[in-house]
Design a protein around this motif. Structure first.
Motif, PDB file in Angstrom:
ATOM      1  N   ALA A  52       0.821  -1.211   0.000  1.00 20.00           N
ATOM      2  CA  ALA A  52       0.000   0.000   0.000  1.00 20.00           C
ATOM      3  C   ALA A  52       0.856   1.263   0.000  1.00 20.00           C
ATOM      4  CB  ALA A  52      -0.941   0.002   1.205  1.00 20.00           C
ATOM      5  N   ASP A  53       2.070   1.145   0.553  1.00 20.10           N
ATOM      6  CA  ASP A  53       3.004   2.278   0.576  1.00 20.10           C
ATOM      7  C   ASP A  53       3.962   2.271  -0.609  1.00 20.10           C
ATOM      8  OD1 ASP A  53       1.916   3.352   2.875  1.00 20.10           O
ATOM      9  OD2 ASP A  53       3.378   2.411   4.212  1.00 20.10           O
ATOM     10  N   GLY A  54       3.695   1.390  -1.590  1.00 24.44           N
ATOM     11  CA  GLY A  54       4.493   1.383  -2.806  1.00 24.44           C
ATOM     12  C   GLY A  54       5.742   0.539  -2.776  1.00 24.44           C
ATOM     13  N   VAL A  55       5.895  -0.284  -1.754  1.00 26.59           N
ATOM     14  CA  VAL A  55       7.067  -1.153  -1.654  1.00 26.59           C
ATOM     15  C   VAL A  55       6.733  -2.493  -2.295  1.00 26.59           C
ATOM     16  CG1 VAL A  55       8.656  -2.337  -0.079  1.00 26.59           C
ATOM     17  CG2 VAL A  55       7.806  -0.041   0.484  1.00 26.59           C
ATOM     18  N   THR A  56       7.559  -2.932  -3.225  1.00 30.99           N
ATOM     19  CA  THR A  56       7.346  -4.220  -3.880  1.00 30.99           C
ATOM     20  C   THR A  56       7.893  -5.336  -3.006  1.00 30.99           C
ATOM     21  OG1 THR A  56       7.536  -3.188  -6.053  1.00 30.99           O
ATOM     22  CG2 THR A  56       7.821  -5.582  -5.948  1.00 30.99           C
ATOM     23  N   VAL A  57       7.057  -6.325  -2.766  1.00 36.14           N
ATOM     24  CA  VAL A  57       7.466  -7.485  -1.974  1.00 36.14           C
ATOM     25  C   VAL A  57       7.372  -8.707  -2.876  1.00 36.14           C
ATOM     26  CG1 VAL A  57       6.982  -8.894   0.057  1.00 36.14           C
ATOM     27  CG2 VAL A  57       6.589  -6.417   0.135  1.00 36.14           C
ATOM     28  N   ASP A  58       8.491  -9.386  -3.083  1.00 34.81           N
ATOM     29  CA  ASP A  58       8.523 -10.586  -3.912  1.00 34.81           C
ATOM     30  C   ASP A  58       8.361 -11.821  -3.028  1.00 34.81           C
ATOM     31  OD1 ASP A  58       8.981  -9.149  -6.250  1.00 34.81           O
ATOM     32  OD2 ASP A  58      11.151  -9.173  -5.950  1.00 34.81           O
ATOM     33  N   GLY A  59       7.661 -12.819  -3.525  1.00 31.29           N
ATOM     34  CA  GLY A  59       7.530 -14.086  -2.805  1.00 31.29           C
ATOM     35  C   GLY A  59       6.355 -14.089  -1.852  1.00 31.29           C
ATOM     36  N   ASP A  60       6.176 -15.243  -1.232  1.00 33.32           N
ATOM     37  CA  ASP A  60       5.080 -15.442  -0.293  1.00 33.32           C
ATOM     38  C   ASP A  60       5.563 -15.271   1.134  1.00 33.32           C
ATOM     39  OD1 ASP A  60       3.266 -16.129  -2.341  1.00 33.32           O
ATOM     40  OD2 ASP A  60       4.000 -18.207  -2.338  1.00 33.32           O
ATOM     41  N   VAL A  61       4.627 -14.999   2.021  1.00 31.56           N
ATOM     42  CA  VAL A  61       4.928 -14.968   3.444  1.00 31.56           C
ATOM     43  C   VAL A  61       5.076 -16.418   3.899  1.00 31.56           C
ATOM     44  CG1 VAL A  61       4.056 -14.340   5.729  1.00 31.56           C
ATOM     45  CG2 VAL A  61       3.636 -12.827   3.783  1.00 31.56           C
TER      46      VAL A  61
END
Length: 100
Positions: A52-61
């Motif tokens: 939501a803050d524009g940070v790309t997160v790759d992969g799953d939790v």
């Protein structure tokens, strides 16, 4: 010693209480969320907030143990456990739940 990776109910805990009546007390939990796995739930919420803050997160939790060589990304200092338990018990009393 083999590490347990799946959360469990504490010894002696009445399985009928969880999750309908009482949420488990865990080291990592998102306030106001009812979840069978609070750690993965917290990770998912964190991932959503980053996105939501524009940070790309790759992969799953996922669940895993950090290596000693990994760099900390955050640190949280909380009140003493006795203060946390005191607050929890006051909250339970205000909700009309009896303690024995």
């Amino acid at each position: 010693m083999r590490q347990r990776l799946v959360p469990s109910v504490a010894n002696g805990w009445n399985y009928g209480y969880h999750p309908a009546s009482v949420a488990p007390v865990r080291a990592l939990v998102v306030d106001g969320y009812q979840s069978m796995d609070t750690s993965l739930d917290a990770g998912q919420v964190f991932t959503e907030q980053l996105a939501a803050d524009g940070v790309t997160v790759d992969g799953d939790v996922t669940r895993r143990t950090a290596e000693r060589t990994e760099v900390s990304v955050a640190r949280h200092l909380s009140p003493k456990l006795s203060c946390v338990i005191h607050t929890m018990l006051r909250t339970v009393d205000r909700m009309g739940v009896s303690r024995r």
